[in-house]
Design an enzyme around this catalytic site. Structure first.
Site, short mmCIF file in Angstrom:
data_model
loop_
_atom_site.label_atom_id
_atom_site.label_comp_id
_atom_site.label_asym_id
_atom_site.label_seq_id
_atom_site.Cartn_x
_atom_site.Cartn_y
_atom_site.Cartn_z
N HIS A 1 -50.63 31.19 57.96
CA HIS A 1 -51.03 29.97 58.37
C HIS A 1 -49.89 29.06 59.05
O HIS A 1 -48.81 29.66 59.02
CB HIS A 1 -51.90 29.00 57.30
CG HIS A 1 -50.77 28.60 56.27
ND1 HIS A 1 -50.44 29.65 55.36
CD2 HIS A 1 -50.67 27.64 55.62
CE1 HIS A 1 -49.80 29.01 54.20
NE2 HIS A 1 -49.99 27.68 54.64
N HIS B 1 -48.27 26.07 58.42
CA HIS B 1 -47.16 25.37 57.73
C HIS B 1 -45.89 25.78 57.87
O HIS B 1 -45.52 26.97 57.90
CB HIS B 1 -47.50 25.37 56.39
CG HIS B 1 -48.88 24.21 55.91
ND1 HIS B 1 -49.43 24.34 54.84
CD2 HIS B 1 -49.47 23.45 56.73
CE1 HIS B 1 -50.67 23.41 55.04
NE2 HIS B 1 -50.31 23.01 56.21
N ASP C 1 -43.30 25.76 56.07
CA ASP C 1 -42.69 26.66 54.81
C ASP C 1 -43.14 28.03 55.04
O ASP C 1 -42.95 28.70 54.06
CB ASP C 1 -42.59 25.95 53.73
CG ASP C 1 -44.27 25.87 53.14
OD1 ASP C 1 -45.19 25.77 53.88
OD2 ASP C 1 -44.39 26.11 51.81
N HIS C 2 -43.84 28.46 55.80
CA HIS C 2 -44.18 29.90 56.03
C HIS C 2 -43.92 30.68 57.68
O HIS C 2 -44.03 31.56 57.61
CB HIS C 2 -45.84 30.04 56.08
CG HIS C 2 -46.37 29.61 54.75
ND1 HIS C 2 -46.68 30.98 53.73
CD2 HIS C 2 -46.52 28.63 53.81
CE1 HIS C 2 -47.03 30.22 52.67
NE2 HIS C 2 -47.03 29.05 52.56
N HIS D 1 -57.24 25.58 52.77
CA HIS D 1 -56.21 24.97 52.61
C HIS D 1 -55.80 24.36 54.14
O HIS D 1 -55.30 23.25 54.08
CB HIS D 1 -54.96 26.02 52.20
CG HIS D 1 -53.58 25.54 52.26
ND1 HIS D 1 -53.26 24.67 51.24
CD2 HIS D 1 -52.67 25.86 52.72
CE1 HIS D 1 -51.82 24.43 51.57
NE2 HIS D 1 -51.51 25.21 52.41
N ASP E 1 -51.42 30.84 51.32
CA ASP E 1 -51.96 29.68 50.39
C ASP E 1 -53.29 29.47 49.93
O ASP E 1 -53.74 28.28 49.97
CB ASP E 1 -51.14 28.41 50.84
CG ASP E 1 -49.88 28.32 50.71
OD1 ASP E 1 -49.15 29.33 50.11
OD2 ASP E 1 -49.20 27.37 51.31
N HIS F 1 -46.49 31.41 46.83
CA HIS F 1 -45.51 30.39 46.16
C HIS F 1 -45.47 30.89 44.53
O HIS F 1 -46.44 31.44 44.14
CB HIS F 1 -46.06 29.00 46.19
CG HIS F 1 -45.89 28.53 47.38
ND1 HIS F 1 -44.87 27.94 47.90
CD2 HIS F 1 -46.99 28.28 48.63
CE1 HIS F 1 -45.24 27.29 49.13
NE2 HIS F 1 -46.46 27.61 49.58
#
Length: 255
Positions: free
Chosen positions: A56, A58, A60-61, A114, A133, A171
């Site tokens: 996805h 975001h 942080d990915h 999410h 996530d 995570h």
């Protein structure tokens, strides 16, 4: 021979998964939050990156993807529905697609909730799922874009996979997820045992990801919203499964 799977901690609590086929000498990653640790892990093993799978959009990915794409020329794979928010894709995929990665067939699954356009990658030959996530160890992602109904449908789809499936989620949230899960099912012996094991693993500096689908089915409250005992304990005997899931998610958001 199943793929070799390396769980690589990055940032403060993220994971990157390196997938390697020794026979074909192909290597893939699932998401890249930052390039440095992935670059070093590949160099340490003498592996060449051939594919980057994105779950996805975001940051942080995906933040490390452009650098490693530039350095390696790896094929970047992500959801067509999310392409406008992702690094440039070489292959845009959708729910139900089957692609080949590291010499294995990979089934693409839409697991929106999410985010909208979130996908997971199922490697049936290696009995592995990379869920980003969506489904997490003892938890699930917050509903930033999708509804409770959408996320429940996504999680139900994942829950139907074989119980021996390895779940690689994005995570290290398992300890806090476990504390919350005990507020939903304080007398679940499997959950009590798992929370204890998670505490020991974290105290020793060990990751609690990947997990097994069988563990999640037995202990993850977000996969258990359909159970009559949980509905009764929440005072929601006549509510739909999705409504109960939504209530559990709201409680976790406040936890």
């Amino acid at each position: 021979m199943p793929l070799e799977i390396v769980t690589l901690p990055v940032l403060s609590d993220n994971y990157v998964f390196l997938l390697h086929n020794a026979e074909t000498d192909q290597t893939a990653t699932v998401d890249i939050p930052e390039a440095g640790p992935v670059r070093q892990a590949l160099a340490d093993r003498g592996w060449t990156l051939t594919d980057i799978l994105i779950t996805h959009h975001h940051d942080d990915h995906i933040n490390g993807i452009p650098a490693l794409k530039s350095e390696t020329g790896a094929r970047v794979v992500g959801a067509s529905a999310d392409a406008h928010r992702l690094p440039a894709l070489d292959l845009a995929v959708a729910d139900g697609d089957t692609i080949e990665v590291c010499g294995e067939p990979v089934h693409v699954m839409d697991v929106s909730g999410h985010t909208v356009g979130h996908v997971a990658y199922h490697f049936p030959q290696s009995s592995a799922l990379f869920s980003g996530d969506s489904l997490m160890a003892l938890g699930c992602g917050r509903l930033f874009e999708g509804s409770a109904e959408t996320m429940w449908q996504s999680l139900s789809k994942l829950a139907a996979l074989p119980p021996e499936t390895i779940i690689g989620s994005g995570h290290e949230y398992t300890a806090s997820n476990g504390k919350f899960a005990l507020t939903i099912e304080p007398d679940n012996p499997d959950l009590i045992s798992r929370v204890s094991a998670v505490s020991e693993a974290r105290a020793a500096g060990k990751p609690t990801v990947p997990s097994l689908m069988s563990e999640e089915l037995a202990t993850n409250p977000f996969l258990r919203a359909h159970l009559p005992a949980i509905k009764a304990s929440l005072g929601m005997r006549d509510a739909s499964d999705a409504e109960v899931f939504g209530e559990i998610r709201k409680r976790k958001d406040r936890f």
